[in-house]
Each structure stands twice: as C-alpha cells, then as structure tokens.
Design an enzyme around this catalytic site. Structure first.
Site, short mmCIF file in Angstrom:
data_model
loop_
_atom_site.label_atom_id
_atom_site.label_comp_id
_atom_site.label_asym_id
_atom_site.label_seq_id
_atom_site.Cartn_x
_atom_site.Cartn_y
_atom_site.Cartn_z
N TYR A 123 7.26 6.71 -2.45
CA TYR A 123 7.85 6.83 -3.78
C TYR A 123 8.51 8.19 -4.01
CZ TYR A 123 5.45 2.53 -5.01
OH TYR A 123 5.02 1.23 -5.05
N LYS A 170 -3.86 3.06 6.03
CA LYS A 170 -3.44 2.27 7.20
C LYS A 170 -3.34 3.29 8.34
CE LYS A 170 -2.12 -1.62 8.87
NZ LYS A 170 -3.04 -2.74 9.06
N ASP A 203 -5.28 -3.58 4.50
CA ASP A 203 -5.18 -5.04 4.68
C ASP A 203 -6.57 -5.68 4.57
OD1 ASP A 203 -5.66 -3.55 6.97
OD2 ASP A 203 -4.37 -4.73 8.29
N ASP A 227 -0.25 1.10 -5.76
CA ASP A 227 0.58 0.26 -6.63
C ASP A 227 0.25 -1.21 -6.41
OD1 ASP A 227 2.51 -0.57 -8.33
OD2 ASP A 227 4.22 0.14 -7.16
#
Ligand code: NAI
Length: 333
Positions: A123, A170, A203, A227
């Site tokens: 972002y 991740k 995930d 988000d």
C-alpha cells in the site's frame, strides 16, 4: 464540548453519517462536529479529493469519524483512505470482530481483533510501468514500522487483558520482507512474557478462521494481509454492515467502518449504519467518554436483539432511518 471532525464520505456515507449525527444528538453527547468533505465530488470542486483543510481539521481536533469514500479502480486519484492514513501517520488499524447480540452467525464466542500495519507494504503505492506488458509494485517493509505496530499490538493486548498475539505472514515465500516483520514481532514479544506469542502463515490462518475462529485472539498483520483478513473476520460476525474499525497514530485517530461506500445501495435508505455507529463507540472510548460509549452500545445491541428493526443486510426490511429511529427510541426510554 469537544470538537470532532466528521467526514461524511460518498456512496452510502452521507446516509450513515446522518444516522450517527442524529443518534449523538439524542445521546446529548458533548460533541460538536466539524463537518468536512473528501472524495470525487470534492476533487472536482477543489482540485484534490483530500483538501488540505480536511487534514488541518483532523490535526487540530485530534479525532475524526469518517464515513467511506469511493476510490476509482485501476485509474484516477490515489485512495483518500490510504492518503489520510499516510499523511496523518495513522500507523495502526484496529478492527475488533466479536459476536454481536441478536446477530446469528455460524460461530459463537468469536472475539478477535486485527491489528494491521497501516502505512507500508504493497500500500506504499510504489508502482511503475516496466513496459506495456509488465507492471511492478514494491512491497515495502521496514524495521521501524514493523516494530511500532508490534509494540502497539502487545500494548493493546496487555491493556485489554488479551492472552495471545499471533503474527501473520507469508515469510516462507517473502523471506526478506515478511521475515523482517516476524523478526520485529519476535523481538517485541520478548518484552511481554505474560502474553503468548505464535506465528501463523496467512493462507493457513484463513483456513483456520473459517473452521474455528474462536482459537484466535489478537492478530498482528502487515498491511495487505490485514486488509483481507479483517474483511474475513467481518464475515464471521455478521458482515460488513456491523464491522467497526479505527486508525490510530501518535497524534490523531480516525474512526471508520471496515466497509466501503457501497455504491450498489447508495441513496436507497437501505444501508446499515451499525458499523459506523460501533466505530463511534470506539471513538467515545478513545476520548474517555466511557459511560456514553456504553449507553450507545447498549442501545444498538438492544435494538439488534429485538430483531424487529433490522436492515436488509441482516435479513430485515427496516430502512436506515427506521433503524436509526429505533435506536433513538431506545436511548430515550
Ligand atoms: P463495499 O464495502 O462498499 O461493499 C461490499 C458489499 O457490502 C456491497 O454489496 C455493499 O452493498 C455491502 N455493504 C457494505 N457496507 C454496507 C452497509 N453499511 N450496509 C449494508 N450493506 C453494506 O465494498 P466495494 O463495493 O468493494 O467498494 C466500494 C467502494 O468503497 C470502492 O470505491 C472502494 O475503494 C471503497 N472503499 C472505501 C473504504 C473506506 O472509505 N474506508 C473501505 C473499503 C472500500
């Protein structure tokens, strides 16, 4: 009297912010609104979707309540929301997701909170065209911002009697960027021995949240995962119509619903103002008006429990204004 900036937003923004203003009047809240505008219509009039006077108003008042603002997709001006967070250094996005009385969901005893880093990651808006067929975006993660948000999450956990902070990443793939985020979280965790700390891949987290969300407590996430996961969490507790949030910095705070401007139901008197109302409850707590915050929260919950004046997203057929009236009646009872 305390002055608070109110950005009415666009789409359903004006409808749901009117609901808040009317309800605050019924509450006789010692608050004076400093109304400000932002978004596409303002950009046409003033040359910027986020005029300097809006930022000045928030800086002066220290606190704002903001209804959603539409962001053009794939073109046009940069998101007002992202710009606001960056300009005011609102580095922590706080989104509680707990079962709300009267709203039936798949799970009971959900009580989690996402603490999302709000200023960097994908972002940061560092994108470039390499050539006509290749575009590039930078995932920016810094030690400073990662440490600051980790400290915020652990401090929040300590102050609010939370037991566990889970750092989400991740880092198996983004070894350097998410690796640094985790390293900072681990360093901060050492200073809070009374709070459990664990790490979960994003995930896997999503799968686990839809299977058993009660397992989680405080989630600490970089911007993008935060988000997405906070919308998932909203789905666990009744949807975007009831999901509250806050963006907090060192000097200012902006309270806003998780949802966007819902152009599909704009101007139809259908929108659910609960998310913005619960965000305003967070705002009242932030400025120390705890008694008022409790009265407002109880009035909202009593109307929802009553099950009569529910908006369409919650399976009812009450208009925004009817739901608002029901809350005002409850306050005046
Ligand atoms: P959205 O959150 O506006 O809408 C998604 C779906 O949820 C729609 O079907 C909508 O009708 C429904 N919904 C959302 N809020 C509701 C409410 N209070 N009551 C009843 N139903 C509600 O997301 P979408 O459509 O992806 O985004 C629309 C615009 O909002 C975009 O321009 C986006 O950039 C902007 N946006 C602004 C945010 C902000 O100002 N903080 C946050 C998220 C999106």
């Amino acid at each position: 009297m305390r002055t608070i900036t109110l950005i009415k937003g666009d789409g359903i923004g004006p409808e749901i912010s009117k609901s808040v203003v009317d309800i605050f009047e019924a509450l006789k809240a010692p608050i004076e609104w400093d109304f400000q505008e932002a978004g596409a219509d303002v950009a046409e009039k003033e040359g910027s979707p986020l005029p300097q006077k809006v930022l000045d108003s928030i800086k002066k008042n220290g606190v704002a309540l903001k209804a959603p603002v539409t962001t053009p997709i794939g073109k046009g001006f940069r998101s007002v929301n992202v710009t606001l967070r960056k300009e005011l250094d609102l580095y922590a996005s706080l989104r509680p997701a707990y079962n709300i009385p009267g709203i039936k969901t798949r799970y009971e005893n959900v009580d989690l909170i996402t603490v999302r880093e709000n200023t960097e990651d994908l972002y940061a808006g560092i994108e470039r065209k390499v050539d006509d067929d290749t575009m590039e975006s930078i995932k920016l993660i810094t030690r400073g911002a990662s440490t600051r948000i980790a400290e915020f999450a652990f401090e929040y956990a300590r102050k609010n009697g939370r037991k566990t902070v889970s750092a989400i990443s991740k880092a198996n793939i983004c070894k350097l960027t998410d690796g640094l985020f985790l390293e900072c979280a681990r360093n901060v965790a050492e200073k809070y021995p009374e709070i459990n700390y664990n790490e979960v891949l994003v995930d896997n987290l999503c799968m686990q949240l839809v299977q058993n969300p009660t397992k989680y407590d405080v989630l600490l996430l970089p911007n993008l995962y935060g988000d997405i996961v906070s919308d998932l969490a909203a789905g666990l507790i009744g949807g975007l119509g009831v999901a509250q949030g806050a963006n907090i910095g060192k000097d200012c705070a902006v309270f806003e619903a998780v949802h966007g401007s819902a152009p599909d139901i704009k101007g139809q008197n259908k929108a659910n103002p609960t998310a913005l109302l619960l965000s305003s409850v967070m705002m009242l707590e932030y400025i120390g008006e705890n008694e008022l915050a409790d009265r407002l929260k109880n009035a909202i919950f009593n109307v929802l429990k009553g099950g009569v004046s529910l908006t369409a997203d919650l399976g009812g057929n009450a208009a925004t204004t009817e739901y608002t009236e029901a809350i005002i009646k409850e306050i005046n009872r």
